[in-house]
Write a protein that holds these residues in place. Sequence first.
Motif, PDB file in Angstrom:
ATOM      1  N   ARG A 139     -35.321  37.655 112.947  1.00  0.00           N
ATOM      2  CA  ARG A 139     -36.373  36.769 113.441  1.00  0.00           C
ATOM      3  C   ARG A 139     -36.242  35.382 112.808  1.00  0.00           C
ATOM      4  NH1 ARG A 139     -37.312  34.847 116.887  1.00  0.00           N
ATOM      5  NH2 ARG A 139     -39.072  33.486 116.905  1.00  0.00           N
ATOM      6  N   GLU A 140     -35.865  35.329 111.531  1.00  0.00           N
ATOM      7  CA  GLU A 140     -35.676  34.034 110.877  1.00  0.00           C
ATOM      8  C   GLU A 140     -34.529  33.268 111.527  1.00  0.00           C
ATOM      9  OE1 GLU A 140     -34.947  32.112 106.428  1.00  0.00           O
ATOM     10  OE2 GLU A 140     -35.504  34.216 106.612  1.00  0.00           O
ATOM     11  N   LEU A 141     -33.412  33.945 111.775  1.00  0.00           N
ATOM     12  CA  LEU A 141     -32.279  33.290 112.420  1.00  0.00           C
ATOM     13  C   LEU A 141     -32.642  32.824 113.827  1.00  0.00           C
ATOM     14  CD1 LEU A 141     -29.341  32.392 112.339  1.00  0.00           C
ATOM     15  CD2 LEU A 141     -28.703  34.700 113.111  1.00  0.00           C
ATOM     16  N   ALA A 142     -33.351  33.654 114.577  1.00  0.00           N
ATOM     17  CA  ALA A 142     -33.768  33.265 115.935  1.00  0.00           C
ATOM     18  C   ALA A 142     -34.691  32.041 115.886  1.00  0.00           C
ATOM     19  CB  ALA A 142     -34.457  34.433 116.629  1.00  0.00           C
ATOM     20  N   PHE A 143     -35.581  32.004 114.908  1.00  0.00           N
ATOM     21  CA  PHE A 143     -36.493  30.870 114.739  1.00  0.00           C
ATOM     22  C   PHE A 143     -35.699  29.590 114.484  1.00  0.00           C
ATOM     23  CE2 PHE A 143     -39.398  28.264 112.119  1.00  0.00           C
ATOM     24  CZ  PHE A 143     -40.521  28.236 112.937  1.00  0.00           C
ATOM     25  N   TYR A 144     -34.727  29.678 113.588  1.00  0.00           N
ATOM     26  CA  TYR A 144     -33.880  28.514 113.324  1.00  0.00           C
ATOM     27  C   TYR A 144     -33.115  28.099 114.576  1.00  0.00           C
ATOM     28  CZ  TYR A 144     -34.662  29.378 108.308  1.00  0.00           C
ATOM     29  OH  TYR A 144     -35.202  29.563 107.067  1.00  0.00           O
ATOM     30  N   GLY A 145     -32.655  29.084 115.337  1.00  0.00           N
ATOM     31  CA  GLY A 145     -31.970  28.775 116.587  1.00  0.00           C
ATOM     32  C   GLY A 145     -32.870  28.004 117.544  1.00  0.00           C
ATOM     33  N   GLU A 146     -34.122  28.418 117.642  1.00  0.00           N
ATOM     34  CA  GLU A 146     -35.072  27.716 118.513  1.00  0.00           C
ATOM     35  C   GLU A 146     -35.293  26.287 118.038  1.00  0.00           C
ATOM     36  OE1 GLU A 146     -38.539  30.203 118.339  1.00  0.00           O
ATOM     37  OE2 GLU A 146     -37.449  31.924 119.167  1.00  0.00           O
ATOM     38  N   VAL A 147     -35.401  26.106 116.736  1.00  0.00           N
ATOM     39  CA  VAL A 147     -35.665  24.784 116.171  1.00  0.00           C
ATOM     40  C   VAL A 147     -34.443  23.864 116.324  1.00  0.00           C
ATOM     41  CG1 VAL A 147     -36.091  23.530 114.020  1.00  0.00           C
ATOM     42  CG2 VAL A 147     -37.403  25.603 114.546  1.00  0.00           C
ATOM     43  N   LEU A 148     -33.258  24.405 116.057  1.00  0.00           N
ATOM     44  CA  LEU A 148     -32.051  23.578 116.049  1.00  0.00           C
ATOM     45  C   LEU A 148     -31.275  23.606 117.365  1.00  0.00           C
ATOM     46  CD1 LEU A 148     -30.722  24.322 112.443  1.00  0.00           C
ATOM     47  CD2 LEU A 148     -32.096  22.382 113.224  1.00  0.00           C
ATOM     48  N   GLY A 149     -31.716  24.437 118.306  1.00  0.00           N
ATOM     49  CA  GLY A 149     -31.094  24.453 119.625  1.00  0.00           C
ATOM     50  C   GLY A 149     -29.810  25.230 119.727  1.00  0.00           C
ATOM     51  N   PHE A 150     -29.723  26.394 119.064  1.00  0.00           N
ATOM     52  CA  PHE A 150     -28.560  27.242 119.217  1.00  0.00           C
ATOM     53  C   PHE A 150     -29.020  28.674 119.462  1.00  0.00           C
ATOM     54  CE2 PHE A 150     -29.325  27.527 114.630  1.00  0.00           C
ATOM     55  CZ  PHE A 150     -29.198  28.883 114.381  1.00  0.00           C
ATOM     56  N   THR A 151     -28.135  29.461 120.028  1.00  0.00           N
ATOM     57  CA  THR A 151     -28.421  30.874 120.257  1.00  0.00           C
ATOM     58  C   THR A 151     -27.610  31.676 119.249  1.00  0.00           C
ATOM     59  OG1 THR A 151     -28.764  30.462 122.603  1.00  0.00           O
ATOM     60  CG2 THR A 151     -28.338  32.756 121.939  1.00  0.00           C
ATOM     61  N   PRO A 152     -28.297  32.441 118.388  1.00  0.00           N
ATOM     62  CA  PRO A 152     -27.563  33.238 117.399  1.00  0.00           C
ATOM     63  C   PRO A 152     -26.664  34.278 118.089  1.00  0.00           C
ATOM     64  CG  PRO A 152     -29.891  33.082 116.821  1.00  0.00           C
ATOM     65  CD  PRO A 152     -29.735  32.529 118.222  1.00  0.00           C
ATOM     66  N   ALA A 153     -25.534  34.546 117.486  1.00  0.00           N
ATOM     67  CA  ALA A 153     -24.632  35.567 118.008  1.00  0.00           C
ATOM     68  C   ALA A 153     -25.303  36.933 117.892  1.00  0.00           C
ATOM     69  CB  ALA A 153     -23.318  35.559 117.223  1.00  0.00           C
ATOM     70  N   GLN A 154     -24.999  37.782 118.830  1.00  0.00           N
ATOM     71  CA  GLN A 154     -25.592  39.139 118.821  1.00  0.00           C
ATOM     72  C   GLN A 154     -24.738  40.100 118.029  1.00  0.00           C
ATOM     73  OE1 GLN A 154     -28.561  39.917 119.873  1.00  0.00           O
ATOM     74  NE2 GLN A 154     -28.977  37.896 120.704  1.00  0.00           N
TER      75      GLN A 154
END
Length: 154
Positions: A139-154
């Motif tokens: 959830r932390e990584l996904a949150f950062y992705g939303e803020v910085l505009g990237f999609t975390p790898a699955q």
Amino acid sequence: ADPERLLITGGSAGGFTVLAALAFHHTFRAGASHFGVADLAALARDTHKFESRYLDRLIGPYPERADLYQARSPLYHAHQITCPVIFFQGLEDKVVPPAQSEAMYEALRARGIRTEYVPFPGEQHGFRKAENIITAIERELAFYGEVLGFTPAQ
């Protein structure tokens, strides 16, 4: 480091560091507070007996130095936080009670700051269940992705 992509994360006293850094400086794009301290006076009043006098050495005796406790508490400076913050909290935490994260979350939400509160029933101060540790990290990584505009790898 790219100054436009700096993030800060920490738990307990490190969570306090996250919130204080965001309240008193504008260096980071987002932060994650894991069971972090938002209100030092509330911690002095509400924490369990073992930690109850911990802050006396760091800040000063409470309540005699209540002024310092308020001056250094991120909750009383939440109006200065301008970046997104995610909170992770064990609902059975006796060291830093959930009210700390909840108050900070509500203060930011009321101002329209991007924020999220992720409670963990049955968890205390620090997460012990593997599924909750995984959830918090993802959830932390996904949150950062939303803020910085990237999609975390699955």
